[in-house]
Design a protein around this motif. Structure first.
Motif: not given
Lengths: 776, 165
Positions: A134, A139-140, A145, A350
């Motif tokens: 990520y 996204d993370a 995730a 991340t």
């Protein structure tokens, strides 16, 4: 030192060249890579080629068997984590089991020369079973995730929820409420000296000596003991000359611990010099930050309420993350009088190199958003930007809504000074096309009143040794990294004793010799170490006055020392050297100690995270930036900067000016052109060409104005001068661009592509409006 | 297992360093900066980047400012190389060194030797440069501490001292 020809030997408020300046201009100054390492092995690090994954094969047997290789180590050789906060040490010097960013150290080699070490790295077999990686906070934080660290759900290292005052009432009372989103790119310290360490382990005595680029030798000392499982008393950390820090070196860094591990494994001396690319990957700088800011304002410009949300893309490990996300909220306070503030902060893990502390730690991106939005609301209300700031000033002494102490406050004078110097009133609104003026304010702490490693000890200790030669050696653990802190210590002592600066030597940052110090971070040295130095000098002075009084057959309270002469009124006098000789007869060489402690009431509020942002003295700055914007190329040129800084009192005006210019310029780099970029986790910025810092050709004149508010607790009235002015530059620039071409940028840096996009969007909108108008 | 690779071919290099002729066996692939630092032990010249990007390694070769980190040592055969160590003579700082010291042109000092050597090359060609000429001459030398303001002031101050070098 340059000898002053004037009669007085007093140094305070005179421009004093650095006491180690001659070494620097002659090339004699020895930085870590300049230390004699002819007999040392060469260390090299194997780094992960994957952003995220499990190590399935790590076979070093071929490397170990190579002729000339003395030691090869992996994560198996160190089962201890290191880090900053005791609760968040989640990083191994060499990855164990899993890698979490591209470039993470996996194994290391010590060999007879660089070629052999590099060949050995090539013989290490490494297989990684890749996991999803990520590269953005979004996204993370996605629900599906996978976790970088099992104990941190949602990949959030720390979420902060603070509220002070009645926020909803504040917004309801406002005449204008605006909310905007801002985005500030990740940047890097990019100090010119690449990272380096020289470690020596003596197997006969079991002692380890590390000479390295650390800003805080004592932290590294602790982390070395932890990771090597050694007694702290067996370790010594020495700081040679350091080629800049800016926060890059406040943490113990992986390569420093790896070099020490290699030295022990090789039972000898290992020299590790990182390339510029590796220095960038080691990172620990300012994170990519997304900000949503809502502000309420009355018709007259009074701020009524503020709501802030900050998301920081923190990288793969904790580092300073918790502190950074707390600073981003707490330093919303302390500069203006805002009755109600709500803060929500998220520090996100991340698969990128870990972020950390960088000049203006945590405060810069928040300040950017705030000063931009204030300006835009002022414009909407038809108010002058200076007037809006003036409508919200604090009055010292006071405490902020989040319980921070404000003991001195020179912001009003800073505003007056730059407004006058830039001829703002005469020029604003009358600039030529494409030219603009913008302004902003900023502030910063003079040292964290509650240190990160809180032990209850004094915040700073300075020892002074006075000996047969009449010279005074000041011992301080505070690391001079170019900011001139050793010169400050010398001036503080010389001034207190009223003796020549030539009598002073300063030995800094050697854990075997100098008293423990929390080091060069949070702009703490002038305030804390300066106070400790003065305390020590006063104790020494009392001893010398007692001796002089005995010799002069007077009462101590009647004796004073002026220009190295002890005297009682105008009658009896004794030169400094004679008093020293007499004092030594009884005592031998004299050692005194001074200390400084921030009292509990200075250490912030009782709420969780309330200690971050606490300080005994905030510096304040205001600046005006003048720009030219070329609407064809979208290139921004900074023509001039006027900056005023309330540093309490300028102990060394030359160094204060240098720090003001340097910090404003570093803010300019972030605002105009600096940005780290990753392509699938691979750094695309990791050279001095790709990481675009301003050159002489891009750098404007920076006119400095020193404001002295005489802080009641600062040493000789001083506060910090190195960080406070930085955060004002980016918003002043963006406000100036708005003034020049009417474009409000919400993204940093203000590169031509971003400005061009905004210009194209404006043309598109105008065209659309015309079309719609024609159609209706 | 694997023996170290073949030794890089060496040859005898004859050059003048800071006014003195020297002869050293030097690898044909050796960079001038490594020769100066490791063979001649002149560590005033710094390495700040991975090649030709920061200017910290600037030295003079036959009076011209050259980045020694992208110059082969063997290219200096028979030539005259000057480093920061050459500028203080007879117990006195050079004019640029004195100006950088007094005007705080150096903070951390790491870029300083390269910066001073680039400025030295400028002043030898152009004793009274304008601000723009100073900026252009130093545009390949990065500094992270000063914002360049006091560096430019230092070079200007040095032009005002005409008596010594």
């Amino acid at each position: 030192m340059t000898a002053d020809s004037g009669a007085s030997i007093r140094q305070l408020r005179r421009p004093v060249p650095l006491i180690d300046g001659v070494e620097k201009v002659t090339g004699r100054a020895r930085y870590t890579a300049d230390l004699d390492h002819a007999d040392a092995l060469v260390g090299r690090i194997l780094r992960s080629p994957a952003s995220h994954g499990d190590i399935v094969v790590l076979d070093v047997s071929k490397a170990r068997a190579l002729d000339g290789v003395v030691a090869v180590i992996t994560g198996d050789d160190c089962a201890y984590t290191y880090g900053v906060l005791p609760i968040a040490m989640n990083e191994y010097p060499l990855a164990r089991g899993r890698v979490r960013y591209r470039g993470e150290p996996v194994a290391a080699v010590a060999a007879i020369d660089a070629e052999t070490a590099e060949r050995a790295l090539g013989l290490i077999e490494l297989k990684i079973a890749e996991l999803p990686a990520y590269y953005t906070s979004e996204d993370a934080r996605a629900p599906d995730a996978i976790l970088l660290h099992d104990n941190k759900p949602g990949n959030v290292e720390r979420d902060v929820h603070h509220q002070f005052g009645e926020v909803e009432l504040g917004f309801a009372a406002a005449d204008l409420v605006r909310e905007e989103s801002f985005c500030c790119a990740e940047i890097n310290h990019a100090q010119i000296e690449p990272h380096a360490s020289l470690a020596e382990f003596d197997p006969l005595t079991g002692r380890l000596t590390v000479q390295t680029v650390s800003q805080v030798g004592y932290y590294l000392h602790l982390m070395l003991a932890r990771c090597l499982g050694m007694e702290t008393a067996q370790i010594r950390v020495i700081k040679p000359f350091i080629g800049g820090g800016f926060g890059a070196r406040v943490e113990a860094l992986n390569f420093e611990i790896v070099t020490a591990l290699l030295a022990r494994a090789a039972a000898g001396k290992v020299f590790m010099e990182l390339s510029r690319e590796e220095t960038f990957i080691t990172h620990r700088a300012r994170p990519h930050t997304d900000i949503r800011l809502k502000l309420g304002m009355s018709r007259t410009g009074r701020m009524t309420a503020c709501e802030l949300q900050v998301v920081q893309r923190g990288g793969a490990y904790a580092g300073y993350g918790v502190i950074t996300i707390l600073y981003a909220g707490s330093l919303l306070h302390g500069i203006y009088d805002i009755p109600a503030v709500k803060y929500e902060g998220y520090r996100v893990y991340t698969n990128l190199p870990p972020c950390g502390a960088m000049r203006g730690h945590g405060s810069v991106d928040t300040r950017h958003a705030f000063e931009c939005l204030v300006d835009r609301m002022a414009r909407e209300l038809g108010l002058d930007p200076f007037a809006v700031r003036r409508a919200n000033l604090l009055h010292a002494p006071t405490r902020t809504a989040n319980d921070l102490m404000i003991n001195s406050y020179g912001l009003a004078e800073c505003l007056d000074r730059v407004e006058r110097a830039s001829r703002w009133k005469e020029r604003i609104g009358r600039m030529a096309p494409g030219k603009g003026l913008g302004m902003a304010c900023s502030h910063y702490v003079s040292g964290a009143a509650k240190p990160i490693h809180f032990t209850g000890e004094p915040h700073a200790v300075v020892n002074l040794k006075l000996d047969f030669d009449g010279g005074i050696t000041a011992l301080t653990g505070a690391a001079d990294i170019g900011q001139g802190s050793s010169t400050m210590v010398a001036i503080a002592v010389a001034e207190t004793l009223d003796i020549s600066l030539d009598r002073l030597r300063v030995i800094a940052a050697d854990t075997a010799i100098t008293p423990k110090d929390n080091g060069a971070y949070s702009s703490r040295i002038t305030f804390m170490v300066g106070n400790a130095a003065i305390d020590a000098a006063r104790r020494l002075k009392a001893l010398l006055i007692a001796t002089a009084a005995r010799k002069l057959e007077a009462r101590p309270e009647d004796v004073e020392c002026i220009n190295e002469v002890f005297r009682v009124g105008n009658q009896s006098t004794l030169p400094f050297a004679e008093v020293v000789a007499a004092a030594l007869v009884d005592e031998g060489a004299i050692t005194v100690k001074g200390a400084f402690t921030c009292p509990p009431e200075a250490q912030g509020g009782k709420h969780r995270g309330g200690a971050v942002g606490s300080t005994m003295g905030f510096s304040y700055a205001a600046q005006v930036v003048e720009v030219s914007v070329d609407e064809v190329t979208a290139q921004v040129t900074v023509d001039k900067v006027w900056v005023a800084l309330d540093c309490g009192r300028a102990i060394n005006p030359l160094a204060v000016e240098g720090q003001m210019q340097g910090s404003v310029w570093m803010g300019m780099g972030q605002a105009l052109c600096e940005e780290t970029r990753y392509l699938d986790g691979l750094p695309a910025h990791a050279s001095m060409l790709e990481y675009r810092m301003p050159t002489t050709m891009d750098s404007p004149p920076i006119e400095t104005h020193i404001v002295e508010s005489h802080d009641p607790y600062g040493p000789l009235g001083a506060k910090e001068a190195s960080e406070g002015a930085l955060a004002g530059f980016p918003p002043a620039l963006v406000n100036a661009i708005a003034n020049a071409i009417g474009i409000d940028l919400n993204e940093l840096p203000a590169t031509p592509d971003r400005i061009m996009d905004a210009l194209i969007e404006r043309r598109r909108q105008a065209r659309l409006a015309r079309t719609l108008k024609a159609a209706s | 297992m694997h023996a170290p690779g073949p030794e890089a071919k060496k040859r005898l290099l004859r050059l003048r360093v800071n006014g003195r002729w020297r002869e050293d066996a030097v690898s044909e692939t050796a960079l001038l900066v490594d020769y100066l630092r490791e063979v001649a032990h002149l560590t005033g010249t710094k390495t700040g980047c991975d090649g030709g990007e920061c200017g910290a390694c600037t030295v003079l070769v036959d009076g011209e400012a050259v980045p020694s980190c992208i110059t082969l040592a063997v290219r200096c055969e028979g030539r005259s190389v000057e480093t920061i160590e050459a500028l203080a003579t007879q117990g006195r700082l050079g004019r640029l060194q004195r100006a950088f010291h007094e005007k705080l042109g150096a903070q951390c000092g790491f870029c300083t030797p390269g910066m001073i050597m680039a400025a030295e090359a400028l002043l030898r060609h152009n004793p009274q440069p304008t601000d723009d000429e100073i900026r252009a001459a130093l545009s390949g030398n990065l500094c992270r501490c000063t914002g360049y303001v006091k560096i430019i002031e230092s070079v200007k101050a040095a032009t005002e001292t005409v008596h010594d070098r």
